[in-house]
Scaffold this motif. Sequence first.
Motif, mmCIF file in Angstrom:
data_model
loop_
_atom_site.group_PDB
_atom_site.id
_atom_site.type_symbol
_atom_site.label_atom_id
_atom_site.label_comp_id
_atom_site.label_asym_id
_atom_site.label_seq_id
_atom_site.Cartn_x
_atom_site.Cartn_y
_atom_site.Cartn_z
ATOM 1 N N ARG A 112 1.716 0.832 -13.310
ATOM 2 C CA ARG A 112 2.105 1.753 -12.250
ATOM 3 C C ARG A 112 1.351 1.458 -10.969
ATOM 4 O O ARG A 112 1.932 1.421 -9.879
ATOM 5 N N LEU A 113 0.040 1.220 -11.098
ATOM 6 C CA LEU A 113 -0.763 0.906 -9.913
ATOM 7 C C LEU A 113 -0.296 -0.400 -9.274
ATOM 8 O O LEU A 113 -0.230 -0.499 -8.042
ATOM 9 N N ALA A 114 0.032 -1.396 -10.109
ATOM 10 C CA ALA A 114 0.516 -2.678 -9.581
ATOM 11 C C ALA A 114 1.860 -2.493 -8.881
ATOM 12 O O ALA A 114 2.078 -3.031 -7.780
ATOM 13 N N GLU A 115 2.757 -1.725 -9.490
ATOM 14 C CA GLU A 115 4.051 -1.465 -8.858
ATOM 15 C C GLU A 115 3.877 -0.674 -7.563
ATOM 16 O O GLU A 115 4.565 -0.936 -6.573
ATOM 17 N N GLN A 116 2.965 0.299 -7.586
ATOM 18 C CA GLN A 116 2.700 1.088 -6.375
ATOM 19 C C GLN A 116 2.153 0.192 -5.269
ATOM 20 O O GLN A 116 2.573 0.293 -4.114
ATOM 21 N N ALA A 117 1.219 -0.687 -5.630
ATOM 22 C CA ALA A 117 0.647 -1.597 -4.632
ATOM 23 C C ALA A 117 1.733 -2.537 -4.098
ATOM 24 O O ALA A 117 1.801 -2.793 -2.879
ATOM 25 N N ALA A 118 2.608 -3.048 -4.977
ATOM 26 C CA ALA A 118 3.691 -3.928 -4.541
ATOM 27 C C ALA A 118 4.657 -3.170 -3.630
ATOM 28 O O ALA A 118 5.099 -3.699 -2.593
ATOM 29 N N TYR A 119 4.965 -1.929 -3.970
ATOM 30 C CA TYR A 119 5.859 -1.118 -3.145
ATOM 31 C C TYR A 119 5.246 -0.877 -1.770
ATOM 32 O O TYR A 119 5.916 -1.030 -0.745
ATOM 33 N N GLU A 120 3.970 -0.487 -1.766
ATOM 34 C CA GLU A 120 3.305 -0.226 -0.483
ATOM 35 C C GLU A 120 3.208 -1.502 0.359
ATOM 36 O O GLU A 120 3.356 -1.448 1.580
ATOM 37 N N ALA A 121 2.981 -2.643 -0.307
ATOM 38 C CA ALA A 121 2.933 -3.915 0.424
ATOM 39 C C ALA A 121 4.307 -4.236 1.015
ATOM 40 O O ALA A 121 4.406 -4.696 2.170
ATOM 41 N N GLU A 122 5.366 -3.980 0.261
ATOM 42 C CA GLU A 122 6.722 -4.223 0.763
ATOM 43 C C GLU A 122 7.053 -3.289 1.928
ATOM 44 O O GLU A 122 7.642 -3.704 2.928
ATOM 45 N N VAL A 123 6.647 -2.022 1.817
ATOM 46 C CA VAL A 123 6.874 -1.073 2.915
ATOM 47 C C VAL A 123 6.131 -1.537 4.155
ATOM 48 O O VAL A 123 6.684 -1.554 5.270
ATOM 49 N N LEU A 124 4.891 -1.936 3.985
ATOM 50 C CA LEU A 124 4.093 -2.413 5.126
ATOM 51 C C LEU A 124 4.739 -3.676 5.730
ATOM 52 O O LEU A 124 4.847 -3.792 6.959
ATOM 53 N N ARG A 125 5.165 -4.611 4.894
ATOM 54 C CA ARG A 125 5.811 -5.832 5.387
ATOM 55 C C ARG A 125 7.063 -5.501 6.180
ATOM 56 O O ARG A 125 7.284 -6.039 7.278
ATOM 57 N N ARG A 126 7.880 -4.573 5.657
ATOM 58 C CA ARG A 126 9.109 -4.213 6.366
ATOM 59 C C ARG A 126 8.808 -3.498 7.686
ATOM 60 O O ARG A 126 9.496 -3.724 8.681
ATOM 61 N N GLN A 128 6.101 -3.915 9.506
ATOM 62 C CA GLN A 128 5.602 -4.936 10.438
ATOM 63 C C GLN A 128 6.745 -5.813 10.931
ATOM 64 O O GLN A 128 6.815 -6.167 12.125
ATOM 65 N N GLU A 129 7.677 -6.166 10.036
ATOM 66 C CA GLU A 129 8.827 -6.969 10.443
ATOM 67 C C GLU A 129 9.683 -6.190 11.447
ATOM 68 O O GLU A 129 10.135 -6.732 12.462
ATOM 69 N N HIS A 130 9.888 -4.915 11.162
ATOM 70 C CA HIS A 130 10.673 -4.088 12.071
ATOM 71 C C HIS A 130 9.995 -3.983 13.439
ATOM 72 O O HIS A 130 10.661 -4.099 14.484
ATOM 73 N N GLU A 131 8.681 -3.745 13.432
ATOM 74 C CA GLU A 131 7.945 -3.639 14.693
ATOM 75 C C GLU A 131 7.974 -4.964 15.458
ATOM 76 O O GLU A 131 8.108 -4.982 16.690
#
Length: 158
Positions: A112-126, A128-131
């Motif tokens: 769960r922690l790994a999936e949460q970290a991957a999700y948060e990393a994907e949100v941050l990447r998106r 940053q890409e959007h910005e």
Amino acid sequence: MLRLSLLAAMTMAVAVPVAAQDAVDDLFANPRPAEERNQTPTPRPAEPTPVQVNAPVEKPAYDPEVEETERLNAGVEAYNQSVRQSNAAAQAEYEQSLRDHQAWLERLEQERLAEQAAYEAEVLRRQQEHEANLAAWRRRVEACQAGDISQCDPSTIR
């Protein structure tokens, strides 16, 4: 069967001869000495017999009931021992299942922690890409408004 009423009992008590009551009163008022009351001397307690330390122990006679009782007791003890072993095995199995369950919960938490970290990393990447895309778009819009036609969107030019 003889039944006496209270009145009959009281009548019998009154009918006791006065002479008998006088004799009882006289005995209480003037007790006789012990020698007259009891002609036989009071028995003295018997002396205790000494116990021999090294006395041979008598072997009890053969009793088949004792043998049967011992056999049954041995059977009960064997059964109790098997129950204790079964309980110990069940307890060990239960404790192992608790450990397995705890390990499974820990693995689930790590996943769960790994999936949460991957999700948060994907949100941050998106984000940053959007910005970055938004900043590039703003630069093109400013360049287009400043007169650089190459930065304008061809679909907006009329």
